[in-house]
Design an enzyme around this catalytic site. Structure first.
Site, PDB file in Angstrom:
ATOM      1  CG  HIS A  60      -1.989  -1.061   1.152  1.00 11.68           C
ATOM      2  ND1 HIS A  60      -3.193  -0.925   0.508  1.00 11.68           N
ATOM      3  CD2 HIS A  60      -1.980  -2.317   1.646  1.00 11.68           C
ATOM      4  CE1 HIS A  60      -3.889  -2.052   0.625  1.00 11.68           C
ATOM      5  NE2 HIS A  60      -3.170  -2.918   1.301  1.00 11.68           N
ATOM      6  CG  ASN A 133      -7.981  -4.298   0.815  1.00 13.00           C
ATOM      7  OD1 ASN A 133      -7.261  -3.314   0.865  1.00 13.00           O
ATOM      8  ND2 ASN A 133      -7.552  -5.512   1.014  1.00 13.00           N
TER       9      ASN A 133
END
Ligand code: NDP
Length: 493
Positions: A60, A133
Site C-alpha cells: 500500500h 479494501n
C-alpha cells in the site's frame, strides 16, 4: 525584504531562523575557489534534501487521501455502545487513505490491483481505524502466509521484475485465493477512480452493546458515484499518460465541490450463530451471502477536504486495525489478528514511535493520556506530568471496562485445518461470483486471466495446470473456458 521585482517578501532563513544572505551561490575561497566548510546554507540544504524520504510502506505504498465526515443514519445502539454511532444524525470527522497494494510509491494508479480503503474516525472516545479494501475478501486467510504472498507480487530476487511464474505458482498452490483472484481479474479489478469503487471492512469485527451482548459485523461502503471501471487497454494508456490519475481525480473532484460519498452498511450476525454457520464467519476468503445476513444501512461517509501537504498528511498517515473504541473489537479472523500487530509495527519502523501524535494521526476530540515518553521527535506535550503508575500525583487511571467482549468462540480457535463448517471449501464462493456475472463479463474475466496465466514460462506447464485446476473446481464451465483460452494463447507464442 524587498524582492528584485519590488514586492515586499519574507526573508529566507536557515532552519535555525537566521537570515540567508545568498541562496544562489556557494561560498568559496576567493572568486571561483573551492567551497568553504563554513557555508552553512549549502550544507544544511544538501543534507536536508538527502533525508527527505522515509521508508515507503512495503504494501500500500502508493496512495492518496482526503478528510471527510461520517454521519449516522440509523439507530444501531442495540448492537454497539460505540459513542460515535450512538445517535442518528451524529457526525464524526474522518480521514480516508486509498491505495494500490503491490506498486511502489511512484507507481501508476490505473493498474489491476486491489485498492486499500483505510478510514480513520476521529471519535470522542479516541480514533477508530477501519483498514479495509475495495474487495470483500482476500487472497489468503492466515497472516502467516502474508509475506510469502507479497513476495510473489513484488520483484523477483534474481530478475528484479514481477514474474508471472511466481504469481501463479503461489496462487495455484493456495486454492483459498481462487475467490479473490476471480474478483481481481473481473471488471472491478481496475477501478476508474478512487471515487467509483466500494470499500469493505473485509474482516469480521465484533460489536458489543451496553448490555454486553456480542455481535459479529462486516462493513460495506457502497459508492454513491456508481461503480466505474477501466478496460485493460484504457488502463494501460492512462497509466502511461497520467500515472497519478486516481490521485488527481480525487483532489480535483473535491476542489470542484463534488464531494464523493459512500453509503455505509453492516451485516450483523448474533454471536451464537458463528459456530454453526455454513461458512467459517472468520475466514477472510469468504463473504457472508447477503441472503443470510442482509446489509443494514447505518451511515454516510463524505469526503470534502483535501490535505494541504501530501507528505505530512498522506505519507505520514498511519492506520492500525488495532485502533478500536469501546463497543468495537476484533474477531478470531487469523488475518485480522496478524494485522493487529503488523500495522502498528510497520509505522513504528517507518514513521517512528511518535507517529500517532502527528496532526493527521492524533485524536481530535480526546487527548492521548499515556505514560509513554520520549523517543525520536517527541514534542514534550506532557510537560511536567508524571510518567508512571500507580502514583499519588493525580495521574490518569485505567477505566476498568474492557472495550469489547472476550473473543474465544466455540469452533473458531485452533490451528490448521479450520474448524468444520458445512460449506467451507475454497471454491464454492469463487463459483458463486463467476455464476453471478453476465456473459460478456465472464468472457472478459476469462480473457484477463488467460492473458496473465499465459505469461508463465513455457517449461512450467505444471504451474499453469495447477492454476487452471482451481478455477475448474470453482465452476466446470469457468475452468473449461479458461483452459481453452490459455492453451490457445500459449500455442501462439
Ligand atoms: P448477492 O447477489 O446478494 O450480492 C452480490 C454482490 O456482488 C453485491 O454486493 C454486488 O455488489 C457484488 N457484485 C456484483 N457484480 C460484481 C462483480 N463483477 N465483481 C464483484 N462483485 C460484484 O450475492 P451473495 O451475497 O450471495 O454473494 C455472491 C457473490 O457475490 C460472492 O461469492 C461474492 O464473490 C460477491 N460479493 C458478495 C458480497 C457480500 O458481502 N455478500 C459483497 C461483494 C461481492 P454491488 O451491489 O456493488 O453491485
Amino acid at each position: 525584504m524587498t524582492a528584485p521585482d519590488g514586492e515586499l517578501r519574507p526573508t529566507l532563513t536557515t532552519e535555525a531562523g537566521a537570515p540567508v544572505a545568498d541562496n544562489q551561490n556557494t561560498e568559496t575561497a576567493g572568486s571561483g575557489g573551492p567551497a568553504l566548510l563554513q557555508d552553512q546554507q549549502l550544507f544544511e540544504k544538501l543534507a536536508h534534501f538527502n533525508r527527505e524520504r522515509i521508508p515507503e510502506r512495503v504494501v500500500h505504498a502508493r496512495g492518496a487521501g482526503a478528510y471527510g465526515t461520517f454521519t449516522v443514519t440509523a439507530d444501531v445502539t442495540r448492537y454497539t455502545r460505540a459513542r460515535f454511532l450512538s445517535a442518528v444524525g451524529k457526525r464524526t470527522e474522518t480521514f480516508l487513505r486509498f491505495s494500490t497494494v503491490a506498486g511502489n510509491l511512484g507507481s501508476a494508479d490505473a493498474v489491476r490491483d486491489p485498492r486499500g480503503f483505510a478510514v480513520k474516525f476521529y471519535t470522542e472516545e479516541g480514533n477508530y481505524d477501519l483498514v479495509g479494501n475495495n474487495t470483500p475478501v482476500f487472497f489468503i486467510k492466515d497472516a502467516i502466509k502474508f509475506p510469502d504472498f507479497i513476495h510473489t507480487q513484488k520483484r523477483d530476487p534474481y530478475t528484479g521484475s514481477t514474474e508471472p511464474d511466481n504469481v501463479w505458482d503461489f496462487w495455484g498452490l493456495s486454492p483459498e485465493a481462487t475467490h479473490q483472484v476471480t474478483w481481481l481479474f473481473g471488471d472491478r479489478g481496475i477501478p476508474a477512480s478512487y471515487r467509483h469503487l466500494n470499500g469493505y471492512g473485509s474482516h469480521t469485527y465484533q460489536w458489543v452493546n451496553e448490555a454486553g451482548e456480542q455481535f459479529w459485523v462486516k462493513y460495506h461502503f457502497k459508492t454513491d458515484q456508481g461503480i466505474l471501471n477501466l478496460t485493460p487497454a484504457e488502463a494501460a494508456e492512462l497509466a502511461g499518460e497520467d500515472p497519478d490519475s486516481h490521485q488527481r481525480d480525487l483532489r480535483e473532484a473535491i476542489e470542484r465541490g463534488e464531494f464523493p460519498s459512500w453509503t455505509v452498511q453492516v451485516q450483523v450476525m448474533p454471536a451464537a450463530d458463528a459456530a454453526g454457520y455454513r461458512f467459517n464467519p472468520f475466514d477472510l476468503t469468504k463473504v457472508w451471502p447477503h441472503a443470510d445476513y442482509p446489509p443494514i444501512e447505518i451511515g454516510r461517509l463524505e469526503l470534502n477536504r483535501n490535505p494541504d501537504n501530501v507528505f505530512a498528511e498522506v505519507e505520514q498517515s498511519v492506520f492500525s486495525p488495532a485502533h478500536f473504541v469501546p463497543g468495537i473489537g476484533p474477531s478470531p479472523d487469523k488475518m485480522l489478528q496478524g494485522r493487529l500487530f503488523a500495522y502498528a509495527d510497520a509505522h513504528r519502523y517507518r514513521v517512528g514511535i511518535n507517529a500517532d501524535q502527528l496532526p493527521v494521526n492524533r485524536p481530535h476530540a480526546t487527548e492521548a493520556r499515556t505514560n509513554h515518553r520520549d523517543g525520536r521527535l517527541y514534542d514534550g506535550r506532557h510537560g511536567r506530568v508524571k510518567n508512571y503508575e500507580p502514583n499519588s500525583s493525580g495521574g490518569p487511571v485505567q477505566s476498568g471496562r474492557p472495550l469489547w467482549a472476550a473473543t474465544a468462540v466455540a469452533g473458531a480457535t485452533g490451528t490448521h485445518p479450520a474448524p468444520a463448517h458445512p460449506e467451507d471449501d475454497d471454491f464454492v464462493q469463487a463459483g458463486d461470483l463467476y455464476r453471478l456475472l453476465a456473459e460478456d463479463e465472464k468472457q472478459r474475466l476469462i480473457e484477463n486471466l488467460a492473458a496473465a496465466i499465459a505469461g508463465v514460462s513455457a517449461d512450467r506447464e505444471d504451474i499453469v495446470e495447477r492454476a487452471v485446476e482451481n478455477f475448474r473446481r470453482a465452476d466446470a464451465d469457468y475452468g473449461h473456458r479458461l483452459a481453452t483460452a490459455v492453451r490457445e494463447l500459449r500455442e501462439q507464442r
